[in-house]
Design a protein around this motif. Structure first.
Motif: not given
Length: 294
Positions: A108, A111, A115
């Motif tokens: 997480t 990511a 992102t």
């Protein structure tokens, strides 16, 4: 400040860090590591937390383009809200990776980091500079790329992409080879160098040699005021987020690859028919080499 300036405030703070004084850098780190909390601090509270003076705080927000601390705090709050919206689809896990994270937590956080690095780079990327870089690559009779470490992989990726559409592109695996190649470049050639910090000596030297030889030069870096940027004719700036796992080149690499994809696509689109034919031909060659079952 405009609304766009507010949205890019945290990006600009990160980009300014290498050029800040130590006292100002501590302030910048406070804002980037915990922006929502820092936005609620008074000048005196912020100075105390960063072990510096109120004068340094004033100097910092003025350096960011603000005449008043209140306006700076308002725009910081807006920037935080934008980031929260951009990552709303991700799990509510924040902060840097630490020793107690589960594998799910690591996924997480990586990511989220990547992102935001891509989103910030897309928002912050200079379209005029990107257009000039595409034009240089499009008209080049030869393109040399170079980087060190993880940046070398980014240069290699661009070289391979350009080769697939018939461009003469060469990636150099070590600095001595890169320097000797750069010295043979001239008008009509392009040298592209990749460095997150923009301060890698070998990479800066490569671009300087190429420029002195008469080649057009392009820098891909995270810091517009870096030595690499100063050595380039065109600078493409990423807005990557690096953590204490910097040696893994997490956010920087993915942001650089995004810019490389934009460069490649821009060149391919500008020479559409020629590039599509080359892509079909190269795909066919690779596809025919696949193992088939009886």
């Amino acid at each position: 400040m405009t609304g766009e300036d507010a949205e890019t405030l945290l990006i600009r703070i990160r980009a300014a860090m290498p050029a800040l004084r130590p006292s100002e850098r501590r302030i910048a780190e406070e804002f980037t590591e915990a922006p929502a909390a820092a936005a609620n601090l008074s000048i005196a509270e912020l100075a105390a937390r960063c072990q510096t003076s109120t004068t340094s705080v004033v100097r910092f927000y003025r350096r960011m383009g603000y005449a008043h601390y209140r306006d700076f705090r308002i725009d910081l709050t807006r920037a935080v809200a934008r980031e929260e919206l951009a990552t709303a689809s991700l799990s509510e896990v924040s902060g840097d990776i630490d020793r107690n994270d589960s594998l799910a937590g690591i996924v997480t956080k990586v990511a989220m980091n990547e992102t935001l690095s891509i989103a910030d780079t897309a928002r912050f990327l200079d379209m005029d500079a990107l257009g000039r870089a595409v034009e240089l690559l499009l008209g080049a009779r030869r393109i040399d790329t170079f980087g060190v470490g993880a940046s070398a992989l980014v240069g290699l990726d661009l070289q391979q992409k350009l080769s697939r559409i018939g461009r003469t592109a060469i990636n150099w695996p070590d600095s001595h080879s890169a320097w000797t190649s750069a010295a043979t470049l001239g008008p009509g050639c392009v040298a592209l160098a990749v460095s997150h910090t923009g301060a890698t000596v070998d990479t800066v030297e490569f671009l300087a040699i190429a420029g002195k030889a008469g080649a057009a030069t392009i820098a891909l870096t995270n810091f517009r005021e870096s030595p690499l940027a100063r050595a380039a004719d065109v600078t493409l700036t990423t807005a990557a987020r690096e953590t204490r796992f910097r040696s893994g080149a997490l956010g920087s690499r993915i942001a650089q690859l995004m810019v490389v994809d934009c460069l490649f696509t821009g060149v391919a689109q500008a020479s559409y028919d020629e590039s599509m034919e080359a892509l079909r031909n190269t795909y066919a060659v690779v596809h025919d080499r696949r193992v088939t079952r009886d």
